[in-house]
Enzyme design. Structure first.
Site, PDB file in Angstrom:
ATOM      1  N   LYS A 280       0.840  -1.197   0.000  1.00 57.19           N
ATOM      2  CA  LYS A 280       0.000   0.000   0.000  1.00 57.19           C
ATOM      3  C   LYS A 280       0.874   1.245   0.000  1.00 57.19           C
ATOM      4  O   LYS A 280       1.993   1.213   0.508  1.00 57.19           O
ATOM      5  CB  LYS A 280      -0.865   0.019   1.276  1.00 57.19           C
ATOM      6  CG  LYS A 280      -2.003  -0.970   1.289  1.00 57.19           C
ATOM      7  CD  LYS A 280      -2.827  -0.832   2.564  1.00 57.19           C
ATOM      8  CE  LYS A 280      -3.959  -1.850   2.611  1.00 57.19           C
ATOM      9  NZ  LYS A 280      -4.993  -1.608   1.595  1.00 57.19           N
ATOM     10  N   ARG A 354     -10.564 -11.412   1.497  1.00 57.17           N
ATOM     11  CA  ARG A 354     -11.406 -12.436   0.873  1.00 57.17           C
ATOM     12  C   ARG A 354     -10.736 -13.803   0.912  1.00 57.17           C
ATOM     13  O   ARG A 354     -11.405 -14.831   0.928  1.00 57.17           O
ATOM     14  CB  ARG A 354     -11.750 -12.008  -0.566  1.00 57.17           C
ATOM     15  CG  ARG A 354     -10.562 -11.861  -1.472  1.00 57.17           C
ATOM     16  CD  ARG A 354     -10.882 -11.094  -2.744  1.00 57.17           C
ATOM     17  NE  ARG A 354     -10.977  -9.654  -2.517  1.00 57.17           N
ATOM     18  CZ  ARG A 354     -11.273  -8.751  -3.446  1.00 57.17           C
ATOM     19  NH1 ARG A 354     -11.521  -9.150  -4.696  1.00 57.17           N
ATOM     20  NH2 ARG A 354     -11.327  -7.473  -3.166  1.00 57.17           N
TER      21      ARG A 354
HETATM   22  N1  BES Z   1      -8.340  -3.747   4.247  1.00 52.54           N
HETATM   23  C1  BES Z   1      -8.427  -3.316   2.910  1.00 52.54           C
HETATM   24  C2  BES Z   1      -9.701  -2.527   2.619  1.00 52.54           C
HETATM   25  C3  BES Z   1      -9.737  -1.127   3.131  1.00 52.54           C
HETATM   26  C4  BES Z   1      -9.032  -0.129   2.509  1.00 52.54           C
HETATM   27  C5  BES Z   1     -10.538  -0.801   4.185  1.00 52.54           C
HETATM   28  C6  BES Z   1      -9.107   1.169   2.965  1.00 52.54           C
HETATM   29  C7  BES Z   1     -10.634   0.496   4.637  1.00 52.54           C
HETATM   30  C8  BES Z   1      -9.913   1.491   4.038  1.00 52.54           C
HETATM   31  C9  BES Z   1      -8.414  -4.520   1.965  1.00 52.54           C
HETATM   32  O1  BES Z   1      -7.640  -5.581   2.374  1.00 52.54           O
HETATM   33  C10 BES Z   1      -7.855  -4.045   0.678  1.00 52.54           C
HETATM   34  O2  BES Z   1      -6.702  -3.711   0.653  1.00 52.54           O
HETATM   35  N2  BES Z   1      -8.686  -4.003  -0.352  1.00 52.54           N
HETATM   36  C11 BES Z   1      -8.295  -3.551  -1.620  1.00 52.54           C
HETATM   37  C12 BES Z   1      -8.786  -4.548  -2.638  1.00 52.54           C
HETATM   38  C13 BES Z   1      -8.236  -4.337  -3.998  1.00 52.54           C
HETATM   39  C14 BES Z   1      -6.759  -4.673  -4.022  1.00 52.54           C
HETATM   40  C15 BES Z   1      -8.999  -5.227  -4.948  1.00 52.54           C
HETATM   41  C16 BES Z   1      -8.909  -2.182  -1.850  1.00 52.54           C
HETATM   42  O3  BES Z   1     -10.044  -1.963  -1.441  1.00 52.54           O
HETATM   43  O4  BES Z   1      -8.224  -1.326  -2.388  1.00 52.54           O
HETATM   44 MN    MN Z   2      -5.641  -5.416   1.740  1.00 50.10          MN
END
Ligand code: BES
Ligand code: MN
Ligand code: ZN
Length: 494
Positions: A280, A354
């Protein structure tokens, strides 16, 4: 904080340091406020007339020395238009009152905010929201500060009930409110605790703490060896880059006769989400300590059920691990075999929630549950769609949808339904595995939900995406404890 219930009509004979009274924008004084005004020789009306208090929402005023009543002071709380007053406005008024009382040193109060006839509020829910709101308003997370702020003095908030029926409902509301508040506080504490304290092992310890409190619980914590034996390749692929060992927490609560099939609650327990190799960006990455809030809300709900000895059977299944980069971490393109046998091409290691839930949902099948509900901070896309107001609800079951939406509305912890139809899975096709863990750019919350549905593989499944609602940002940064109230309300109404 205690919440005694007193039967009778206001102003009543109950000695208190402060009567919390509603003031509306329109019309004459009514209900409890009017009763206090009359007993106090018209001082409230005069105070309002002089402009010291008004019905403007968010405005408060103290009136000292309310002679002629057993209340030493009155706190007048602006509640807006009388005919617009409802449960949500009641909660705002309660939070405003709590905020005004906190710095005063007042120890005992009586709340009459719910007792204006215009509102037509349900006694049970009015009491519950009073308890939940006062407890939430006085919540603090300062265990990691070297100096603790002085504890607020407020110790007793009385509630008035008009008659025996109202009293019984109010008492039930207080009892349920106290249990929900305890669950919310546990969820908030776990969420706020940073990842160097709140490890998967710490979550397991918290679950053991709940189990030890009551005979109705049974707990099993499965370690990585156990996960291997169960062939949980999806869950294991996420923890691969982490030193910290993963834990699969299985906490079983039996409050109903043994034969009754349980509700399964699966909570995402990523104690820190760096994104893994698909790392990230740095901004706000600290907030990924909240990526275990699904797990925390499940534990909070279990705690509440235990305290209430609720007549339901519920099994909590919590996959807990870190998502870290490293030389052993899963790479984009890696293919893993889930416990269900379905293979997954991992195109983005940041779509890890997921993956761990996939194996948890498969594991849930052995309990032959009546419903399976997973709770997860799953997608940024859900935050884009619903903000921090509504939790995203995805389900293939109309009856379950109605139950969860109703529970959310009643408990002021609302969810909004979004789709997860098969079409959302089309973009997750893979040339190399059964499917990928990543969909197209659009409707990310729905493709994630669709992915989960392939593992739930049944009717009676629902997914709650709490990515927006589990925590707040900015100067109110911190875990909210949502959706504990929704979950407990749902389970109590089965
Ligand atoms: N934990 C995150 C989702 C999230 C992001 C929650 C920001 C709250 C604030 C999850 O694991 C994630 O990183 N999701 C990605 C999925 C994508 C790579 C398909 C997302 O939402 O960007
Ligand atoms: Mn994630
Ligand atoms: Zn995540």
């Amino acid at each position: 904080m205690q919440f005694p219930v007193k039967k009778g009509a206001p102003p009543g004979n109950w000695k208190t340091e402060c009567a919390i009274l509603p003031l509306f924008d329109d019309g004459p004084l009514q209900g409890a406020t009017q009763a206090f005004d009359t007993a106090g020789g018209g001082r409230i009306a005069q105070f309002v007339e002089e402009g010291h208090a008004s019905g403007e929402p968010g405005r408060t005023a103290f009136l000292h020395g309310l002679d002629g009543t057993k209340a030493a002071n009155a706190l007048l709380v602006g509640c807006g238009k009388r005919d617009r007053f409802n449960a949500k406005k009641l909660r705002s008024a309660l939070a405003t009152a709590a905020g005004a009382l906190a710095p005063t040193g007042i120890r005992t109060a009586m709340s009459y905010l719910a007792h204006d006839d215009a509102a037509g509020l349900d006694d049970y829910y009015a009491a519950r929201v009073t308890v939940e709101t006062f407890r939430a308003s006085f919540y603090k997370f300062d265990e990691l500060k070297s100096k603790h702020e002085p504890k607020p003095k407020m110790a007793t908030v009385g509630l008035q009930a008009a008659d025996a029926t109202a009293e019984e409902r109010t008492r039930r509301g207080v009892a349920d409110g106290l249990a929900i508040a305890a669950g919310v506080e546990l969820a908030r504490d776990l969420g706020n605790l940073p990842a160097n304290y709140c490890t998967p092992a710490h979550l397991a310890k918290a679950a053991r703490g709940i189990a030890n409190g009551h005979d109705n619980f049974e707990i099993e914590v499965i370690d990585e060896r156990g996960m291997k034996k169960l062939a949980m390749g999806a869950l294991l692929s996420v923890t691969h880059g982490a030193e910290e060992p993963a834990q699969l927490i299985v906490l079983n609560y039996r409050g109903a006769p043994n034969g009754a099939s349980p509700v399964a609650l699966c909570g995402k327990g990523i104690t820190f989400d760096t994104g893994g190799i698909s790392i990230k960006p740095g901004a706000k990455m600290d907030e990924m300590k909240f990526d275990m809030c699904g797990a925390a809300s499940v534990l909070g709900a279990m705690k509440a059920l235990g305290e209430l000895e609720a007549p339901v059977n519920v099994v909590a299944i919590i996959p807990a691990c870190e998502n870290m980069p490293g030389s052993r971490a899963t790479r984009p393109g890696d293919i893993v075999r889930s416990m269900s046998g379905q293979t997954i091409e991992i195109l983005n290691t940041d779509a890890e929630g997921r993956l761990i839930l996939a194996d948890a949902l498969t594991y849930a099948k052995r309990f032959e549950p009546r419903y399976v509900i997973d709770i997860a901070t799953l997608t940024g896309a859900c935050v884009m769609a619903l903000g921090k107001v509504y939790t995203g609800l995805f389900t293939n079951d109309e009856e379950l949808a109605a139950r969860l939406l109703d529970a959310g509305r009643r408990s002021l912890d609302p969810a909004w339904r979004l789709p997860a139809d098969d079409e959302y899975g089309e973009s997750m096709k893979s040339n190399f595995a059964d499917f990928a863990n990543l969909g197209a750019r659009y409707a990310g919350a729905s493709s994630a939900a669709h992915f989960l549905s392939r593992f739930a593989d049944r009717k009676g499944w629902a997914h709650l995406d709490i990515a927006g609602t589990a925590w707040l940002e900015g100067d109110r940064k911190g875990a909210t404890g949502r959706p504990v109230p929704l979950l407990v309300d749902f389970l109590l109404n089965l």
